[in-house]
Design a protein around this motif. Sequence first.
Motif, short mmCIF file in Angstrom:
data_model
loop_
_atom_site.label_atom_id
_atom_site.label_comp_id
_atom_site.label_asym_id
_atom_site.label_seq_id
_atom_site.Cartn_x
_atom_site.Cartn_y
_atom_site.Cartn_z
N GLY A 38 0.67 -1.06 0.36
CA GLY A 38 0.29 -0.35 0.21
C GLY A 38 0.86 1.19 -0.17
N ARG A 39 1.75 1.03 1.03
CA ARG A 39 2.87 2.52 0.96
C ARG A 39 3.46 2.69 -0.63
N ALA A 40 3.81 1.71 -1.28
CA ALA A 40 4.09 1.69 -2.93
C ALA A 40 3.38 2.28 -3.87
N VAL A 41 2.27 2.26 -3.47
CA VAL A 41 0.88 3.43 -4.49
C VAL A 41 1.03 3.10 -5.38
N PRO A 42 1.00 2.01 -5.59
CA PRO A 42 0.59 1.53 -7.19
C PRO A 42 -0.13 1.69 -8.09
N ASP A 43 -1.13 2.01 -7.69
CA ASP A 43 -2.59 2.41 -8.94
C ASP A 43 -2.24 4.14 -9.07
N THR A 44 -1.17 4.94 -8.33
CA THR A 44 -1.88 6.33 -8.98
C THR A 44 -1.64 6.80 -10.37
N ASP A 45 -2.62 7.45 -10.43
CA ASP A 45 -2.56 7.94 -12.15
C ASP A 45 -1.25 9.19 -12.26
N GLY A 86 -21.87 -5.63 -10.05
CA GLY A 86 -21.65 -7.00 -10.76
C GLY A 86 -20.03 -7.12 -11.24
N GLN A 87 -19.43 -6.27 -11.33
CA GLN A 87 -17.62 -6.33 -11.45
C GLN A 87 -17.12 -6.04 -11.09
N ALA A 88 -16.14 -6.41 -10.68
CA ALA A 88 -14.48 -5.69 -10.00
C ALA A 88 -14.72 -4.84 -10.21
N THR A 89 -14.06 -4.12 -8.70
CA THR A 89 -13.89 -2.62 -8.83
C THR A 89 -13.01 -2.34 -7.41
N THR A 90 -12.79 -1.65 -7.34
CA THR A 90 -11.87 -0.46 -6.21
C THR A 90 -12.75 0.15 -5.16
N GLU A 91 -13.46 -0.42 -3.84
CA GLU A 91 -14.11 0.29 -2.62
C GLU A 91 -13.68 2.08 -2.95
N PHE A 98 -5.33 -2.40 -7.53
CA PHE A 98 -6.84 -2.82 -8.60
C PHE A 98 -5.93 -4.63 -8.96
N ASP A 99 -4.98 -5.32 -8.82
CA ASP A 99 -4.55 -6.44 -9.27
C ASP A 99 -5.14 -7.58 -7.85
N LEU A 144 -16.42 19.42 -18.28
CA LEU A 144 -15.75 19.01 -16.54
C LEU A 144 -14.78 17.92 -17.77
N TRP A 145 -13.13 17.98 -17.96
CA TRP A 145 -12.89 16.64 -18.87
C TRP A 145 -12.09 15.80 -17.13
N ASP A 146 -12.89 14.72 -17.25
CA ASP A 146 -12.00 14.32 -16.03
C ASP A 146 -10.12 13.08 -16.47
N CYS A 147 -9.51 13.13 -16.04
CA CYS A 147 -8.15 12.61 -16.60
C CYS A 147 -8.07 11.85 -15.44
N HIS A 148 -8.15 10.80 -16.14
CA HIS A 148 -7.72 9.69 -16.00
C HIS A 148 -6.47 8.48 -16.52
N SER A 149 -5.31 7.22 -15.76
CA SER A 149 -4.76 6.70 -16.43
C SER A 149 -4.31 5.24 -15.45
N ILE A 150 -5.01 4.03 -16.29
CA ILE A 150 -3.98 2.55 -15.22
C ILE A 150 -3.31 1.92 -16.47
N LYS A 151 -3.06 0.41 -15.66
CA LYS A 151 -2.10 -0.33 -16.66
C LYS A 151 -3.20 -0.49 -17.76
N SER A 152 -2.57 -1.04 -18.23
CA SER A 152 -3.25 -1.28 -19.63
C SER A 152 -3.68 -3.32 -19.99
N GLU A 153 -2.80 -3.75 -18.77
CA GLU A 153 -3.28 -5.10 -18.63
C GLU A 153 -3.70 -5.41 -16.77
N ILE A 154 -4.90 -5.70 -16.29
CA ILE A 154 -5.36 -6.14 -14.77
C ILE A 154 -6.68 -6.45 -15.55
N PRO A 155 -5.83 -8.56 -15.59
CA PRO A 155 -6.85 -9.28 -15.55
C PRO A 155 -8.16 -9.72 -14.43
N ARG A 156 -7.69 -8.91 -13.32
CA ARG A 156 -8.96 -8.42 -12.36
C ARG A 156 -10.42 -7.87 -12.50
#
Length: 269
Positions: A38-45, A86-91, A98-99, A144-156
């Motif tokens: 968690g301290r490595a905050v890998p799911d940062t944009d 019904g889909q996997a997500t985070t709270e 995300f993994d 309003l343009w909401d800016c996001h990014s994410i890893k290109s492969e997250i099987p979960r």
Amino acid sequence: MTTDIVTVTRGPSPLILSMPHPGTGLPPEVHAALNETGRAVPDTDWHMCELYAFAERFQPTIVEAGLSRYVIDLNRDPSGASLYPGQATTELVPTTTFDGEPIWTTPPDEAEIARRREAYFQPYHDALATEIARARAAHGWCLLWDCHSIKSEIPRLFPGTLPTLNLGTNSGRSCAPAVETAAIAAMADHDLTQIANGRFKGGWITRHYGRPHENVHAIQMEIALSAYLSEEAPPWRFDATRARPLQGALESVIAAALAAAMVQTVGLG
């Protein structure tokens, strides 16, 4: 790591760039409760401001979060309701990456989550709501343009490889049809993999603030990190050469959406 909750860089145009997830800041009590993952905050944009540096020509207002999404996710429904049933997500306060890797040594209880809503969630949204109201009062409309990014492969979260550009309008409900059409058409002019309202239709920010009947048009853009990082792994380096085609595409899509929103506003007048 900054611990600023929100930074507002005000511009004179009707464009607002919302950046809810570029922050890596962890308040001391949150840092103490996270595990090493968690301290490595890998799911940062990562590197949102650097990626969107081209947008200076539009003179936007930028609303940027300084804290990690692991403190509290600014793009989730504050009630805790899932955006994708019904889909996997985070709270609202993620329990895993995300993994699916656990991130807490001491997970927050309901009282702690309520405290974080007040202390960390609300200031960002107060600032964003203020800037939307200001832009709309000055121009009669706002994009309003909401800016996001994410890893290109997250099987979960999704099968296969994510397209580079993932435009979301809550299935057409967060902006006027003409704005959505213009943005999708501009996106199609670029040789990047792309989809509209696919796996990412827009999070709580897009859904909550997008009110086309009030001339507030909201679009989320989720970008695959592979399009602008040297690699999708620490130290998450920005690659200016790789990013250039992406920045050109984003610039033209934003320009098209702005032009359509302006015409739409005049038409409603």
